[in-house]
Design a protein around this motif. Structure first.
Motif, PDB file in Angstrom:
ATOM      1  N   ALA A  44       0.830  -1.204   0.000  1.00 29.03           N
ATOM      2  CA  ALA A  44       0.000   0.000   0.000  1.00 29.03           C
ATOM      3  C   ALA A  44       0.862   1.250   0.000  1.00 29.03           C
ATOM      4  CB  ALA A  44      -0.934   0.000   1.214  1.00 29.03           C
ATOM      5  N   ILE A  45       1.931   1.247   0.786  1.00 34.44           N
ATOM      6  CA  ILE A  45       2.834   2.396   0.841  1.00 34.44           C
ATOM      7  C   ILE A  45       3.499   2.607  -0.516  1.00 34.44           C
ATOM      8  CG2 ILE A  45       5.024   3.226   1.826  1.00 34.44           C
ATOM      9  CD1 ILE A  45       4.083   1.928   4.488  1.00 34.44           C
ATOM     10  N   LEU A  46       3.947   1.533  -1.140  1.00 35.63           N
ATOM     11  CA  LEU A  46       4.583   1.644  -2.454  1.00 35.63           C
ATOM     12  C   LEU A  46       3.609   2.155  -3.502  1.00 35.63           C
ATOM     13  CD1 LEU A  46       6.819  -1.552  -2.498  1.00 35.63           C
ATOM     14  CD2 LEU A  46       7.559   0.829  -2.301  1.00 35.63           C
ATOM     15  N   LEU A  47       2.382   1.694  -3.468  1.00 35.77           N
ATOM     16  CA  LEU A  47       1.381   2.157  -4.427  1.00 35.77           C
ATOM     17  C   LEU A  47       1.077   3.637  -4.230  1.00 35.77           C
ATOM     18  CD1 LEU A  47      -1.145  -0.808  -4.593  1.00 35.77           C
ATOM     19  CD2 LEU A  47       0.346   0.021  -6.419  1.00 35.77           C
ATOM     20  N   LEU A  48       0.960   4.082  -2.994  1.00 36.79           N
ATOM     21  CA  LEU A  48       0.718   5.493  -2.723  1.00 36.79           C
ATOM     22  C   LEU A  48       1.887   6.343  -3.204  1.00 36.79           C
ATOM     23  CD1 LEU A  48      -0.904   5.432   0.816  1.00 36.79           C
ATOM     24  CD2 LEU A  48      -1.982   6.119  -1.328  1.00 36.79           C
ATOM     25  N   GLY A  49       3.084   5.882  -2.971  1.00 37.12           N
ATOM     26  CA  GLY A  49       4.262   6.614  -3.416  1.00 37.12           C
ATOM     27  C   GLY A  49       4.320   6.707  -4.920  1.00 37.12           C
ATOM     28  N   CYS A  50       3.967   5.651  -5.615  1.00 38.33           N
ATOM     29  CA  CYS A  50       3.991   5.681  -7.082  1.00 38.33           C
ATOM     30  C   CYS A  50       2.946   6.627  -7.627  1.00 38.33           C
ATOM     31  CB  CYS A  50       3.758   4.278  -7.649  1.00 38.33           C
ATOM     32  SG  CYS A  50       5.144   3.168  -7.357  1.00 38.33           S
ATOM     33  N   SER A  51       1.765   6.628  -7.038  1.00 39.48           N
ATOM     34  CA  SER A  51       0.733   7.520  -7.560  1.00 39.48           C
ATOM     35  C   SER A  51       1.046   8.974  -7.233  1.00 39.48           C
ATOM     36  CB  SER A  51      -0.649   7.137  -7.019  1.00 39.48           C
ATOM     37  OG  SER A  51      -0.697   7.327  -5.627  1.00 39.48           O
ATOM     38  N   ALA A  52       1.705   9.222  -6.115  1.00 40.03           N
ATOM     39  CA  ALA A  52       2.045  10.595  -5.760  1.00 40.03           C
ATOM     40  C   ALA A  52       3.122  11.165  -6.675  1.00 40.03           C
ATOM     41  CB  ALA A  52       2.503  10.670  -4.305  1.00 40.03           C
ATOM     42  N   SER A  53       3.987  10.285  -7.202  1.00 36.84           N
ATOM     43  CA  SER A  53       5.057  10.776  -8.061  1.00 36.84           C
ATOM     44  C   SER A  53       4.748  10.556  -9.537  1.00 36.84           C
ATOM     45  CB  SER A  53       6.364  10.073  -7.691  1.00 36.84           C
ATOM     46  OG  SER A  53       6.262   8.695  -7.942  1.00 36.84           O
ATOM     47  N   SER A  54       3.508  10.275  -9.855  1.00 35.67           N
ATOM     48  CA  SER A  54       3.165  10.039 -11.251  1.00 35.67           C
ATOM     49  C   SER A  54       3.364  11.295 -12.068  1.00 35.67           C
ATOM     50  CB  SER A  54       1.718   9.541 -11.372  1.00 35.67           C
ATOM     51  OG  SER A  54       0.839  10.551 -10.993  1.00 35.67           O
ATOM     52  N   ASP A  55       3.526  11.121 -13.333  1.00 29.87           N
ATOM     53  CA  ASP A  55       3.820  12.214 -14.250  1.00 29.87           C
ATOM     54  C   ASP A  55       2.680  13.212 -14.289  1.00 29.87           C
ATOM     55  OD1 ASP A  55       4.369  12.407 -17.802  1.00 29.87           O
ATOM     56  OD2 ASP A  55       5.252  13.580 -16.198  1.00 29.87           O
ATOM     57  N   GLU A  56       3.026  14.500 -14.320  1.00 28.90           N
ATOM     58  CA  GLU A  56       2.041  15.583 -14.387  1.00 28.90           C
ATOM     59  C   GLU A  56       1.119  15.435 -15.582  1.00 28.90           C
ATOM     60  OE1 GLU A  56       2.069  20.143 -15.949  1.00 28.90           O
ATOM     61  OE2 GLU A  56       3.958  19.206 -15.481  1.00 28.90           O
ATOM     62  N   ALA A  57       1.635  14.895 -16.677  1.00 28.77           N
ATOM     63  CA  ALA A  57       0.854  14.801 -17.911  1.00 28.77           C
ATOM     64  C   ALA A  57      -0.417  13.986 -17.725  1.00 28.77           C
ATOM     65  CB  ALA A  57       1.699  14.204 -19.029  1.00 28.77           C
ATOM     66  N   SER A  58      -0.428  13.041 -16.793  1.00 26.47           N
ATOM     67  CA  SER A  58      -1.614  12.216 -16.598  1.00 26.47           C
ATOM     68  C   SER A  58      -2.772  13.007 -15.998  1.00 26.47           C
ATOM     69  CB  SER A  58      -1.287  11.002 -15.730  1.00 26.47           C
ATOM     70  OG  SER A  58      -0.919  11.437 -14.434  1.00 26.47           O
ATOM     71  N   THR A  59      -2.498  14.164 -15.407  1.00 26.61           N
ATOM     72  CA  THR A  59      -3.561  14.975 -14.815  1.00 26.61           C
ATOM     73  C   THR A  59      -3.964  16.139 -15.716  1.00 26.61           C
ATOM     74  OG1 THR A  59      -1.996  16.368 -13.628  1.00 26.61           O
ATOM     75  CG2 THR A  59      -2.809  14.420 -12.467  1.00 26.61           C
ATOM     76  N   LEU A  60      -3.281  16.287 -16.837  1.00 25.93           N
ATOM     77  CA  LEU A  60      -3.581  17.384 -17.747  1.00 25.93           C
ATOM     78  C   LEU A  60      -4.670  16.998 -18.742  1.00 25.93           C
ATOM     79  CD1 LEU A  60       0.061  18.490 -18.663  1.00 25.93           C
ATOM     80  CD2 LEU A  60      -1.515  19.650 -17.113  1.00 25.93           C
ATOM     81  N   SER A  61      -5.407  17.997 -19.190  1.00 25.49           N
ATOM     82  CA  SER A  61      -6.348  17.768 -20.280  1.00 25.49           C
ATOM     83  C   SER A  61      -5.532  17.431 -21.524  1.00 25.49           C
ATOM     84  CB  SER A  61      -7.175  19.027 -20.531  1.00 25.49           C
ATOM     85  OG  SER A  61      -6.352  20.043 -21.093  1.00 25.49           O
ATOM     86  N   PRO A  62      -6.153  16.808 -22.519  1.00 26.66           N
ATOM     87  CA  PRO A  62      -5.405  16.498 -23.738  1.00 26.66           C
ATOM     88  C   PRO A  62      -4.788  17.740 -24.395  1.00 26.66           C
ATOM     89  CG  PRO A  62      -7.451  15.263 -23.705  1.00 26.66           C
ATOM     90  CD  PRO A  62      -7.489  16.223 -22.538  1.00 26.66           C
ATOM     91  N   GLU A  63      -5.504  18.864 -24.411  1.00 19.16           N
ATOM     92  CA  GLU A  63      -4.975  20.075 -25.019  1.00 19.16           C
ATOM     93  C   GLU A  63      -3.774  20.605 -24.237  1.00 19.16           C
ATOM     94  OE1 GLU A  63      -6.361  24.301 -26.959  1.00 19.16           O
ATOM     95  OE2 GLU A  63      -7.590  23.490 -25.353  1.00 19.16           O
ATOM     96  N   ALA A  64      -3.858  20.581 -22.910  1.00 21.46           N
ATOM     97  CA  ALA A  64      -2.740  21.052 -22.091  1.00 21.46           C
ATOM     98  C   ALA A  64      -1.532  20.124 -22.216  1.00 21.46           C
ATOM     99  CB  ALA A  64      -3.167  21.186 -20.635  1.00 21.46           C
ATOM    100  N   ALA A  65      -1.769  18.825 -22.281  1.00 18.66           N
ATOM    101  CA  ALA A  65      -0.666  17.874 -22.472  1.00 18.66           C
ATOM    102  C   ALA A  65       0.008  18.122 -23.816  1.00 18.66           C
ATOM    103  CB  ALA A  65      -1.184  16.443 -22.386  1.00 18.66           C
ATOM    104  N   GLU A  66      -0.778  18.449 -24.824  1.00 15.15           N
ATOM    105  CA  GLU A  66      -0.212  18.798 -26.129  1.00 15.15           C
ATOM    106  C   GLU A  66       0.604  20.081 -26.027  1.00 15.15           C
ATOM    107  OE1 GLU A  66      -1.833  20.238 -30.464  1.00 15.15           O
ATOM    108  OE2 GLU A  66      -3.019  18.730 -29.403  1.00 15.15           O
ATOM    109  N   GLY A  67       0.114  21.055 -25.256  1.00 13.71           N
ATOM    110  CA  GLY A  67       0.848  22.299 -25.051  1.00 13.71           C
ATOM    111  C   GLY A  67       2.171  22.070 -24.355  1.00 13.71           C
ATOM    112  N   ARG A  68       2.159  21.198 -23.380  1.00  9.42           N
ATOM    113  CA  ARG A  68       3.409  20.857 -22.679  1.00  9.42           C
ATOM    114  C   ARG A  68       4.401  20.241 -23.650  1.00  9.42           C
ATOM    115  NH1 ARG A  68       3.921  16.031 -18.368  1.00  9.42           N
ATOM    116  NH2 ARG A  68       6.070  16.344 -17.784  1.00  9.42           N
ATOM    117  N   ALA A  69       3.933  19.308 -24.469  1.00  9.51           N
ATOM    118  CA  ALA A  69       4.798  18.662 -25.460  1.00  9.51           C
ATOM    119  C   ALA A  69       5.302  19.677 -26.492  1.00  9.51           C
ATOM    120  CB  ALA A  69       4.048  17.523 -26.146  1.00  9.51           C
ATOM    121  N   THR A  70       4.424  20.580 -26.902  1.00  8.64           N
ATOM    122  CA  THR A  70       4.811  21.614 -27.869  1.00  8.64           C
ATOM    123  C   THR A  70       5.882  22.526 -27.278  1.00  8.64           C
ATOM    124  OG1 THR A  70       2.641  21.569 -28.936  1.00  8.64           O
ATOM    125  CG2 THR A  70       3.962  23.553 -29.254  1.00  8.64           C
TER     126      THR A  70
END
Length: 124
Positions: A11-37
């Motif tokens: 459980a601790i490892l899973l929480l740690g992985c989700s807390a450090s997940s990439d910002e792009a997974s929380t962005l809208s598709p347009e914002a993720a495209e903007g980040r990539a651009t």
């Protein structure tokens, strides 16, 4: 290790992985495209790969904030300001930054996607 300890460690490892997940997974598709651009067009070299800033102003917390310009005036970083700053980098120069943003060849769709990313970076 007993089952309770294994479950707790998992459980601790899973929480740690989700807390450090990439910002792009929380962005809208347009914002993720903007980040990539921004990353692929050199913006990240000065504004940071995740908009945290560096040689250039940060994108994080920028949208709708007050910006002091080199002439001492204050502007609000709204959509009009962002669009102008991206498409005409020398139009309004932010105080405290020596370097000047180079002109770019971004099309309107790319500018809009970068603006979407900057807007989403305004939320804490």
């Amino acid at each position: 290790m007993n089952r309770v300890a294994v479950a707790l460690l998992s459980a601790i490892l899973l929480l740690g992985c989700s807390a450090s997940s990439d910002e792009a997974s929380t962005l809208s598709p347009e914002a993720a495209e903007g980040r990539a651009t921004a990353r692929s067009n050199g913006c990240a070299a000065c504004h940071g790969a995740d908009g945290q800033g560096g040689v250039g102003p940060a994108f994080v917390g920028l949208y709708l904030s007050d910006r002091e310009l080199v002439d001492g005036s204050i502007v609000v970083a709204d959509r009009d300001y962002l669009y102008e700053s991206i498409t005409q980098p020398a139009a309004k120069l932010v105080a405290g930054y020596r370097g000047r943003m180079p002109s770019n060849n971004l099309d309107d769709a790319q500018v809009e996607s970068i603006m979407a990313w900057i807007e989403e970076l305004a939320a804490p």
